[in-house]
Design a protein around this motif. Structure first.
Motif: not given
Length: 281
Positions: A116-131, A142-152
């Motif tokens: 249904t679509g998820l909108h993230f905010s706060g520290k999550t948005s900032a941290s995942v955005g930096a990744k 390396e790129r794959l590991m970044y994606l897995l880290s973001m999904l986690k």
């Protein structure tokens, strides 16, 4: 409005697509695709349309959209640049059975929520955005590991809101081909008179059986689903065009102003004129 199915290029060297998009117009028309989409707004502001959801977006905002969930990001100022970082990936990008292992159960639940679509905010948005920014400087493992880290990180976050209604998820991984055909039929024909009997025929069911099936799956009746599509289209026309409300009414598939106003208030909780005054760019 014909449903635009976006085809995304996958290279032989990558199981997913990650890129930066900065263009004069930024937005892609109302469209959907079978991939999950993680999108970070990095330039500009405007309106997001995700299923039957409408809201403002601005720089730094992060959304995760499930497969075949129709969406559109429209800038407020068409003369200014807009930009985003976008990652597209399919559910099986790690292998057909990878999500079934115990360690992936939180991510599997995240995928189910994203229908249904998820909108993230706060520290999550900032941290995942930096990744996401850092990820583009890497390739391969390396790129794959970044994606897995973001999904986690996303799967463990409580800093999110749900965007669309469940019935707008048309082709999510939990929705069968039957409902997808109906979804595409409505998107392609909502400006015309849509017949329950035709939808039932496409589903290879009797009208009464189809009505029960549709309500069971979407939790709403078929006519309300059609009206949500029509009202969503009307909202976009009221914001971006100078057409009269009467013209928008008929262009959106409604036969008369009384019914249009009634359905619009029911879904948006504003009259068409109030919506235009509040959201006009």
């Amino acid at each position: 409005m014909k449903s635009l199915i976006q085809k995304l290029p996958l290279s032989e060297q990558s199981s997913f697509v990650a890129d930066r998009y900065i263009t004069p117009h930024f937005e892609t028309p109302w469209h959907c695709h079978p991939e999950y989409e993680l999108v970070l707004i990095i330039k500009g502001k405007g309106k997001r349309f995700v299923g039957d959801h409408v809201s403002d977006y601005a720089e730094g905002e992060l959304d995760l959209l499930g497969p075949n969930l129709p969406h559109w990001y429209r800038k407020h100022d068409e003369e200014k640049e807009g930009g985003s970082l976008v990652i597209h990936f399919r559910e099986e990008f790690l292998g057909k059975d990878f999500l079934q292992i115990p360690e992936m159960q939180k991510i599997l639940l995240l995928f189910e929520k994203s229908a249904t679509g998820l909108h993230f905010s706060g520290k999550t948005s900032a941290s995942v955005g930096a990744k996401m920014e850092a990820m583009l400087a890497h390739t391969g493992m390396e790129r794959l590991m970044y994606l897995l880290s973001m999904l986690k990180e996303l799967s463990e976050s409580a800093e999110y809101t749900v965007l669309s209604s469940p019935e707008m998820t048309g082709g999510s991984h939990k929705t069968n081909d039957r409902l997808q055909r109906i979804f595409d039929y409505v998107l392609a024909n909502f400006k015309q008179d849509i017949q329950l009997e035709e939808a039932a025929r496409m589903a290879m069911m009797s009208p009464s059986s189809f009505s029960r099936y549709f309500r069971q799956v979407t939790k709403k009746n078929f006519s309300h689903f059609v009206n949500q599509i029509r009202v969503g289209y009307a909202c976009r026309q009221l914001m971006k065009s100078n057409f009269s409300i009467s013209y928008v009414c008929h262009e959106s598939g409604f036969n008369n102003m009384t019914n249009f106003s009634k359905q619009f208030r029911k879904i948006v909780h504003l009259t068409p004129s109030q919506f235009r005054q509040r959201h006009r760019v």
